[in-house]
Design a protein around this motif. Structure first.
Motif, PDB file in Angstrom:
ATOM      1  N   LEU A 157       0.709  -1.167  -0.090  1.00 61.31           N
ATOM      2  CA  LEU A 157      -0.146   0.101   0.008  1.00 61.31           C
ATOM      3  C   LEU A 157       0.744   1.325  -0.014  1.00 61.31           C
ATOM      4  O   LEU A 157       0.488   2.150  -0.775  1.00 61.31           O
ATOM      5  CB  LEU A 157      -0.795  -0.192   1.206  1.00 61.31           C
ATOM      6  CG  LEU A 157      -2.036  -1.155   1.219  1.00 61.31           C
ATOM      7  CD1 LEU A 157      -2.736  -1.025   2.560  1.00 61.31           C
ATOM      8  CD2 LEU A 157      -2.999  -0.946   0.030  1.00 61.31           C
ATOM      9  N   ALA A 158       1.957   1.100   0.808  1.00 63.16           N
ATOM     10  CA  ALA A 158       2.779   2.373   0.755  1.00 63.16           C
ATOM     11  C   ALA A 158       3.529   2.545  -0.705  1.00 63.16           C
ATOM     12  O   ALA A 158       3.765   3.736  -0.855  1.00 63.16           O
ATOM     13  CB  ALA A 158       3.970   2.112   1.916  1.00 63.16           C
ATOM     14  N   VAL A 159       3.874   1.552  -1.152  1.00 64.41           N
ATOM     15  CA  VAL A 159       4.671   1.657  -2.421  1.00 64.41           C
ATOM     16  C   VAL A 159       3.527   2.256  -3.348  1.00 64.41           C
ATOM     17  O   VAL A 159       3.891   3.183  -4.049  1.00 64.41           O
ATOM     18  CB  VAL A 159       5.006   0.208  -2.899  1.00 64.41           C
ATOM     19  CG1 VAL A 159       5.572   0.189  -4.474  1.00 64.41           C
ATOM     20  CG2 VAL A 159       6.129  -0.374  -1.930  1.00 64.41           C
ATOM     21  N   LEU A 167       4.050   5.964  -5.330  1.00 61.24           N
ATOM     22  CA  LEU A 167       3.590   5.966  -6.887  1.00 61.24           C
ATOM     23  C   LEU A 167       2.562   7.057  -7.523  1.00 61.24           C
ATOM     24  O   LEU A 167       2.633   7.509  -8.275  1.00 61.24           O
ATOM     25  CB  LEU A 167       3.590   4.753  -7.531  1.00 61.24           C
ATOM     26  CG  LEU A 167       4.808   3.994  -7.312  1.00 61.24           C
ATOM     27  CD1 LEU A 167       4.426   2.425  -7.797  1.00 61.24           C
ATOM     28  CD2 LEU A 167       6.017   4.349  -8.249  1.00 61.24           C
ATOM     29  N   LEU A 168       1.800   7.070  -6.423  1.00 61.32           N
ATOM     30  CA  LEU A 168       0.458   7.904  -6.959  1.00 61.32           C
ATOM     31  C   LEU A 168       0.358   9.225  -6.157  1.00 61.32           C
ATOM     32  O   LEU A 168      -0.146  10.167  -6.322  1.00 61.32           O
ATOM     33  CB  LEU A 168      -0.638   7.172  -6.633  1.00 61.32           C
ATOM     34  CG  LEU A 168      -0.974   6.034  -7.314  1.00 61.32           C
ATOM     35  CD1 LEU A 168      -2.216   5.146  -6.964  1.00 61.32           C
ATOM     36  CD2 LEU A 168      -1.661   6.544  -8.806  1.00 61.32           C
ATOM     37  N   SER A 169       1.411   9.433  -5.301  1.00 58.44           N
ATOM     38  CA  SER A 169       1.486  10.719  -4.599  1.00 58.44           C
ATOM     39  C   SER A 169       0.414  10.998  -3.901  1.00 58.44           C
ATOM     40  O   SER A 169      -0.065  12.084  -3.513  1.00 58.44           O
ATOM     41  CB  SER A 169       1.707  11.772  -5.457  1.00 58.44           C
ATOM     42  OG  SER A 169       2.956  11.569  -5.972  1.00 58.44           O
ATOM     43  N   PRO A 192      -4.513  -5.676 -11.211  1.00 55.49           N
ATOM     44  CA  PRO A 192      -5.459  -4.463 -11.463  1.00 55.49           C
ATOM     45  C   PRO A 192      -6.174  -4.651 -12.757  1.00 55.49           C
ATOM     46  O   PRO A 192      -5.899  -5.505 -13.530  1.00 55.49           O
ATOM     47  CB  PRO A 192      -4.156  -3.542 -11.549  1.00 55.49           C
ATOM     48  CG  PRO A 192      -3.193  -4.254 -12.001  1.00 55.49           C
ATOM     49  CD  PRO A 192      -3.181  -5.712 -11.589  1.00 55.49           C
ATOM     50  N   CYS A 193      -7.497  -3.968 -12.719  1.00 53.62           N
ATOM     51  CA  CYS A 193      -8.322  -3.860 -13.736  1.00 53.62           C
ATOM     52  C   CYS A 193      -8.667  -2.599 -14.316  1.00 53.62           C
ATOM     53  O   CYS A 193      -8.403  -1.587 -13.268  1.00 53.62           O
ATOM     54  CB  CYS A 193      -9.749  -4.796 -13.282  1.00 53.62           C
ATOM     55  SG  CYS A 193     -10.619  -3.983 -12.197  1.00 53.62           S
ATOM     56  N   GLN A 219      -1.283   1.241 -13.206  1.00 52.93           N
ATOM     57  CA  GLN A 219       0.146   1.110 -13.454  1.00 52.93           C
ATOM     58  C   GLN A 219       0.980   0.993 -12.142  1.00 52.93           C
ATOM     59  O   GLN A 219       1.715   0.126 -11.479  1.00 52.93           O
ATOM     60  CB  GLN A 219       1.025   2.393 -14.382  1.00 52.93           C
ATOM     61  CG  GLN A 219       0.798   2.190 -15.808  1.00 52.93           C
ATOM     62  CD  GLN A 219       1.303   0.801 -16.189  1.00 52.93           C
ATOM     63  OE1 GLN A 219       2.254   0.119 -15.934  1.00 52.93           O
ATOM     64  NE2 GLN A 219       0.340   0.384 -17.109  1.00 52.93           N
ATOM     65  N   ALA A 220       0.310   1.873 -11.145  1.00 55.36           N
ATOM     66  CA  ALA A 220       0.957   1.743  -9.725  1.00 55.36           C
ATOM     67  C   ALA A 220       0.725   0.590  -9.061  1.00 55.36           C
ATOM     68  O   ALA A 220       1.515  -0.008  -8.180  1.00 55.36           O
ATOM     69  CB  ALA A 220       0.283   2.968  -8.980  1.00 55.36           C
ATOM     70  N   MET A 221      -0.279  -0.281  -9.375  1.00 51.67           N
ATOM     71  CA  MET A 221      -0.803  -1.569  -8.824  1.00 51.67           C
ATOM     72  C   MET A 221      -0.084  -2.677  -9.446  1.00 51.67           C
ATOM     73  O   MET A 221      -0.171  -3.912  -8.863  1.00 51.67           O
ATOM     74  CB  MET A 221      -2.162  -1.515  -8.904  1.00 51.67           C
ATOM     75  CG  MET A 221      -2.884  -0.545  -7.730  1.00 51.67           C
ATOM     76  SD  MET A 221      -2.006  -0.621  -6.166  1.00 51.67           S
ATOM     77  CE  MET A 221      -2.415  -2.262  -5.624  1.00 51.67           C
ATOM     78  N   ARG A 222       0.344  -2.526 -10.681  1.00 54.73           N
ATOM     79  CA  ARG A 222       0.977  -3.727 -11.249  1.00 54.73           C
ATOM     80  C   ARG A 222       2.028  -4.656 -10.606  1.00 54.73           C
ATOM     81  O   ARG A 222       3.195  -3.665  -9.875  1.00 54.73           O
ATOM     82  CB  ARG A 222       1.624  -3.451 -12.665  1.00 54.73           C
ATOM     83  CG  ARG A 222       0.567  -3.025 -13.399  1.00 54.73           C
ATOM     84  CD  ARG A 222       1.001  -2.717 -15.140  1.00 54.73           C
ATOM     85  NE  ARG A 222       1.667  -4.001 -15.645  1.00 54.73           N
ATOM     86  CZ  ARG A 222       1.822  -4.119 -16.579  1.00 54.73           C
ATOM     87  NH1 ARG A 222       0.933  -3.635 -17.653  1.00 54.73           N
ATOM     88  NH2 ARG A 222       2.411  -5.285 -17.086  1.00 54.73           N
TER      89      ARG A 222
END
Length: 160
Positions: free
Chosen positions: A67-69, A73-75, A117-118, A131-134
């Motif tokens: 979750l932190a990663v 990535l998404l700020s 991710p979907c 992309q952040a969740m890949r």
């Protein structure tokens, strides 16, 4: 001299539950819980998941540390509820559970696959989320033995 697999087998593989949630209906809001009943071949009580022995997505789990990663990535902050996962666990690499059974509290689960991710995730949470969740989406599991799962319960890998 021990081999690497033998050494890794000696390392305790445990984590703990940091968050629990269910969705009473598809696309509905997540309800955050302190405890939930995992039911054999049916998933979590109160969750909309389709029951049955062939349903490989009875329970979804995400690694708390991811979750932190994704948030970085998404700020912006993401929660397990944002990502629609049932259980967030810390202290154990969920991807190491491929093809394994593991206990959470009283329940015994078995990994059935990865949570990819979907497109709906991107629609709900905005550009860049996909992309952040890949590689950080977590795993799916089915319930082998039912039981109660509570916040802070241990996650323990069963012997092979």
């Amino acid at each position: 001299m021990k081999t690497l697999p033998e050494l890794l087998a000696e390392v305790p593989q445990t984590g703990h539950v940091r968050w629990i949630g269910v969705r009473p209906e598809s696309r509905g809001h997540m309800l955050e819980l302190d405890a939930v009943e995992a039911r054999r071949e049916a998933g979590l009580t109160g969750d909309h998941a389709r029951p049955g022995p062939r349903n490989a997505r009875q329970v979804t789990l995400i690694q708390w540390e991811h979750l932190a990663v994704a948030s970085a990535l998404l700020s912006r902050e993401l929660s397990p509820a944002d990502l629609r996962r049932n259980i967030a666990v810390a202290g154990i690499n969920l991807f190491s559970l491929k093809g394994r059974r593991f206990r959470i509290g009283q329940a015994l689960l078995e990994t059935t696959g990865w949570c990819q991710p979907c497109a709906r995730l991107e629609e709900r949470l905005g550009p860049g989320t996909f992309q952040a969740m890949r590689g950080h989406g977590g795993i799916t599991a089915r319930v082998i033995e039912g039981g109660i799962i509570r916040l802070l319960d241990l996650v323990r890998v069963e012997p092979a």
